[in-house]
Design a protein around this motif. Sequence first.
Motif, PDB file in Angstrom:
ATOM      1  N   LYS A  21       8.465  36.134  45.653  1.00  0.00           N
ATOM      2  CA  LYS A  21       9.438  36.686  46.602  1.00  0.00           C
ATOM      3  C   LYS A  21      10.248  37.774  45.898  1.00  0.00           C
ATOM      4  CE  LYS A  21       8.443  33.576  49.718  1.00  0.00           C
ATOM      5  NZ  LYS A  21       7.038  33.703  49.962  1.00  0.00           N
ATOM      6  N   ARG A  22      10.971  38.550  46.682  1.00  0.00           N
ATOM      7  CA  ARG A  22      11.741  39.678  46.131  1.00  0.00           C
ATOM      8  C   ARG A  22      12.750  39.211  45.075  1.00  0.00           C
ATOM      9  NH1 ARG A  22      11.881  44.526  48.119  1.00  0.00           N
ATOM     10  NH2 ARG A  22      13.515  45.988  47.568  1.00  0.00           N
ATOM     11  N   LYS A  23      13.442  38.117  45.331  1.00  0.00           N
ATOM     12  CA  LYS A  23      14.451  37.607  44.396  1.00  0.00           C
ATOM     13  C   LYS A  23      13.794  37.158  43.089  1.00  0.00           C
ATOM     14  CE  LYS A  23      18.435  34.540  44.307  1.00  0.00           C
ATOM     15  NZ  LYS A  23      19.233  33.580  45.063  1.00  0.00           N
ATOM     16  N   GLU A  24      12.666  36.473  43.186  1.00  0.00           N
ATOM     17  CA  GLU A  24      11.936  36.040  41.992  1.00  0.00           C
ATOM     18  C   GLU A  24      11.457  37.245  41.199  1.00  0.00           C
ATOM     19  OE1 GLU A  24       9.685  31.908  43.121  1.00  0.00           O
ATOM     20  OE2 GLU A  24       8.919  33.769  43.999  1.00  0.00           O
ATOM     21  N   LEU A  25      10.922  38.233  41.897  1.00  0.00           N
ATOM     22  CA  LEU A  25      10.414  39.427  41.234  1.00  0.00           C
ATOM     23  C   LEU A  25      11.528  40.159  40.491  1.00  0.00           C
ATOM     24  CD1 LEU A  25       7.935  41.204  40.782  1.00  0.00           C
ATOM     25  CD2 LEU A  25       8.557  42.436  42.852  1.00  0.00           C
ATOM     26  N   SER A  26      12.702  40.250  41.105  1.00  0.00           N
ATOM     27  CA  SER A  26      13.844  40.891  40.453  1.00  0.00           C
ATOM     28  C   SER A  26      14.245  40.127  39.197  1.00  0.00           C
ATOM     29  CB  SER A  26      15.038  40.961  41.403  1.00  0.00           C
ATOM     30  OG  SER A  26      14.735  41.740  42.518  1.00  0.00           O
ATOM     31  N   ARG A  27      14.283  38.806  39.297  1.00  0.00           N
ATOM     32  CA  ARG A  27      14.660  37.977  38.157  1.00  0.00           C
ATOM     33  C   ARG A  27      13.649  38.119  37.019  1.00  0.00           C
ATOM     34  NH1 ARG A  27      14.189  32.075  38.988  1.00  0.00           N
ATOM     35  NH2 ARG A  27      14.714  32.702  41.090  1.00  0.00           N
ATOM     36  N   TYR A  28      12.372  38.085  37.352  1.00  0.00           N
ATOM     37  CA  TYR A  28      11.329  38.221  36.328  1.00  0.00           C
ATOM     38  C   TYR A  28      11.380  39.598  35.673  1.00  0.00           C
ATOM     39  CZ  TYR A  28       9.302  34.016  38.464  1.00  0.00           C
ATOM     40  OH  TYR A  28       9.096  32.761  38.952  1.00  0.00           O
ATOM     41  N   THR A  29      11.657  40.622  36.470  1.00  0.00           N
ATOM     42  CA  THR A  29      11.745  41.979  35.928  1.00  0.00           C
ATOM     43  C   THR A  29      12.904  42.085  34.941  1.00  0.00           C
ATOM     44  OG1 THR A  29      10.816  42.889  37.955  1.00  0.00           O
ATOM     45  CG2 THR A  29      12.003  44.418  36.528  1.00  0.00           C
ATOM     46  N   ILE A  31      14.231  39.641  33.219  1.00  0.00           N
ATOM     47  CA  ILE A  31      13.880  38.864  32.030  1.00  0.00           C
ATOM     48  C   ILE A  31      12.955  39.656  31.122  1.00  0.00           C
ATOM     49  CG2 ILE A  31      12.588  36.835  31.245  1.00  0.00           C
ATOM     50  CD1 ILE A  31      13.732  35.358  33.715  1.00  0.00           C
ATOM     51  N   VAL A  32      11.953  40.297  31.692  1.00  0.00           N
ATOM     52  CA  VAL A  32      10.999  41.070  30.883  1.00  0.00           C
ATOM     53  C   VAL A  32      11.703  42.247  30.211  1.00  0.00           C
ATOM     54  CG1 VAL A  32       8.986  42.577  30.999  1.00  0.00           C
ATOM     55  CG2 VAL A  32       8.950  40.374  32.159  1.00  0.00           C
ATOM     56  N   LEU A  33      12.507  42.995  30.958  1.00  0.00           N
ATOM     57  CA  LEU A  33      13.198  44.144  30.379  1.00  0.00           C
ATOM     58  C   LEU A  33      14.181  43.707  29.293  1.00  0.00           C
ATOM     59  CD1 LEU A  33      13.848  46.343  33.541  1.00  0.00           C
ATOM     60  CD2 LEU A  33      12.158  46.688  31.736  1.00  0.00           C
ATOM     61  N   SER A  34      14.894  42.610  29.511  1.00  0.00           N
ATOM     62  CA  SER A  34      15.816  42.099  28.497  1.00  0.00           C
ATOM     63  C   SER A  34      15.070  41.703  27.232  1.00  0.00           C
ATOM     64  CB  SER A  34      16.585  40.886  29.028  1.00  0.00           C
ATOM     65  OG  SER A  34      17.313  41.219  30.168  1.00  0.00           O
ATOM     66  N   THR A  35      13.950  41.043  27.397  1.00  0.00           N
ATOM     67  CA  THR A  35      13.147  40.632  26.241  1.00  0.00           C
ATOM     68  C   THR A  35      12.644  41.842  25.469  1.00  0.00           C
ATOM     69  OG1 THR A  35      12.460  38.650  27.444  1.00  0.00           O
ATOM     70  CG2 THR A  35      11.140  39.278  25.533  1.00  0.00           C
ATOM     71  N   VAL A  36      12.189  42.857  26.174  1.00  0.00           N
ATOM     72  CA  VAL A  36      11.703  44.076  25.518  1.00  0.00           C
ATOM     73  C   VAL A  36      12.834  44.761  24.756  1.00  0.00           C
ATOM     74  CG1 VAL A  36      10.829  46.409  25.951  1.00  0.00           C
ATOM     75  CG2 VAL A  36       9.782  44.449  27.082  1.00  0.00           C
ATOM     76  N   ILE A  37      14.013  44.849  25.346  1.00  0.00           N
ATOM     77  CA  ILE A  37      15.152  45.505  24.702  1.00  0.00           C
ATOM     78  C   ILE A  37      15.587  44.740  23.454  1.00  0.00           C
ATOM     79  CG2 ILE A  37      17.620  46.045  24.987  1.00  0.00           C
ATOM     80  CD1 ILE A  37      16.901  46.768  27.928  1.00  0.00           C
ATOM     81  N   VAL A  38      15.704  43.415  23.565  1.00  0.00           N
ATOM     82  CA  VAL A  38      16.122  42.600  22.415  1.00  0.00           C
ATOM     83  C   VAL A  38      15.084  42.678  21.301  1.00  0.00           C
ATOM     84  CG1 VAL A  38      16.539  40.226  21.651  1.00  0.00           C
ATOM     85  CG2 VAL A  38      17.598  41.067  23.751  1.00  0.00           C
ATOM     86  N   THR A  39      13.816  42.582  21.649  1.00  0.00           N
ATOM     87  CA  THR A  39      12.754  42.652  20.643  1.00  0.00           C
ATOM     88  C   THR A  39      12.734  44.028  19.975  1.00  0.00           C
ATOM     89  OG1 THR A  39      11.444  41.088  21.939  1.00  0.00           O
ATOM     90  CG2 THR A  39      10.284  42.340  20.257  1.00  0.00           C
ATOM     91  N   SER A  40      12.897  45.080  20.752  1.00  0.00           N
ATOM     92  CA  SER A  40      12.924  46.441  20.188  1.00  0.00           C
ATOM     93  C   SER A  40      14.111  46.610  19.243  1.00  0.00           C
ATOM     94  CB  SER A  40      13.020  47.482  21.301  1.00  0.00           C
ATOM     95  OG  SER A  40      11.901  47.396  22.136  1.00  0.00           O
ATOM     96  N   ALA A  41      15.265  46.117  19.633  1.00  0.00           N
ATOM     97  CA  ALA A  41      16.446  46.220  18.777  1.00  0.00           C
ATOM     98  C   ALA A  41      16.229  45.438  17.482  1.00  0.00           C
ATOM     99  CB  ALA A  41      17.678  45.704  19.512  1.00  0.00           C
ATOM    100  N   PHE A  42      15.661  44.258  17.581  1.00  0.00           N
ATOM    101  CA  PHE A  42      15.392  43.437  16.400  1.00  0.00           C
ATOM    102  C   PHE A  42      14.488  44.179  15.423  1.00  0.00           C
ATOM    103  CE2 PHE A  42      12.445  40.462  14.322  1.00  0.00           C
ATOM    104  CZ  PHE A  42      13.346  39.755  13.532  1.00  0.00           C
ATOM    105  N   PHE A  43      13.379  44.719  15.911  1.00  0.00           N
ATOM    106  CA  PHE A  43      12.454  45.418  15.024  1.00  0.00           C
ATOM    107  C   PHE A  43      13.037  46.728  14.505  1.00  0.00           C
ATOM    108  CE2 PHE A  43       9.218  42.621  16.966  1.00  0.00           C
ATOM    109  CZ  PHE A  43       8.745  42.076  15.787  1.00  0.00           C
ATOM    110  N   ALA A  44      13.891  47.388  15.280  1.00  0.00           N
ATOM    111  CA  ALA A  44      14.550  48.602  14.799  1.00  0.00           C
ATOM    112  C   ALA A  44      15.481  48.273  13.638  1.00  0.00           C
ATOM    113  CB  ALA A  44      15.321  49.265  15.936  1.00  0.00           C
ATOM    114  N   ILE A  45      16.227  47.179  13.759  1.00  0.00           N
ATOM    115  CA  ILE A  45      17.126  46.765  12.676  1.00  0.00           C
ATOM    116  C   ILE A  45      16.331  46.381  11.436  1.00  0.00           C
ATOM    117  CG2 ILE A  45      18.760  44.967  11.972  1.00  0.00           C
ATOM    118  CD1 ILE A  45      19.762  45.033  14.931  1.00  0.00           C
TER     119      ILE A  45
END
Length: 60
Positions: A21-29, A31-45
Amino acid sequence: MGIMNFFGDINREMKKVSWPKRKELSRYTIIVLSTVIVTSAFFAIIDLCISFFIRFFLNN
């Protein structure tokens, strides 16, 4: 006839898929973007730290 059967099978299988559903899709999106940002920041550091130590030891 083989290609028509193939596309017919695809059509039948796609109707069986449980789409989020739209709400689930927004939540999953988010989560994925947050994970990518945190992982990118970790590897950059980590990269900055390794680069700093390599430069420090090579200059001494």
